[in-house]
Write an enzyme that holds these catalytic residues in place. Structure first.
Site, PDB file in Angstrom:
ATOM      1  N   CYS A  30      -1.734   2.772   3.438  1.00  0.00           N
ATOM      2  CA  CYS A  30      -2.512   3.545   4.417  1.00  0.00           C
ATOM      3  C   CYS A  30      -2.666   5.000   3.971  1.00  0.00           C
ATOM      4  CB  CYS A  30      -1.802   3.458   5.763  1.00  0.00           C
ATOM      5  SG  CYS A  30      -2.341   4.621   7.005  1.00  0.00           S
ATOM      6  N   CYS A  33      -1.534   7.614   6.484  1.00  0.00           N
ATOM      7  CA  CYS A  33      -0.067   7.615   6.507  1.00  0.00           C
ATOM      8  C   CYS A  33       0.482   8.471   5.371  1.00  0.00           C
ATOM      9  CB  CYS A  33       0.478   6.196   6.387  1.00  0.00           C
ATOM     10  SG  CYS A  33      -0.010   5.091   7.731  1.00  0.00           S
TER      11      CYS A  33
END
Length: 102
Positions: A30, A33
């Site tokens: 991600c 993230c």
């Protein structure tokens, strides 16, 4: 220091914690993230009145499901074993610190 939380240590690290706990629900693939990770690590080094943890949703899908994580990154604050605040997406450090002030 951030604590890697799994199903095995969730109870002791989060639910039984005497201080508020910030959890970063993330995945290695991600990109948002990855953008948030240095902010989380910095907060972990700066504060002493809360615990900072990370949960890899690919490794711990049960925890993600249990706490309704639909998008990542999701930040969750637990106090006295209860989920008290959450936010989805990359947030600035000031916002995250405000989340912890519960």
């Amino acid at each position: 220091m951030t604590v890697h939380v799994t199903n095995d240590n969730f109870e002791s690290e989060v639910m039984e914690s005497s201080t508020p706990v910030l959890i970063d629900f993330y995945a290695n693939w991600c990109m948002p993230c990855k953008m948030l990770s240095p902010i989380i690590d910095e907060i972990a080094h700066e504060i002493s009145n809360a615990k900072v943890c990370k949960v890899n949703i690919d490794e711990e899908p049960e925890l993600a499901t249990q706490y309704g994580v639909m998008s990542i990154p999701t930040l969750a604050v637990f106090k006295d074993g209860k989920l008290v605040r959450s936010a989805v997406g990359v947030r600035p450090e000031s916002y995250i610190l405000e989340m912890l002030a519960v």
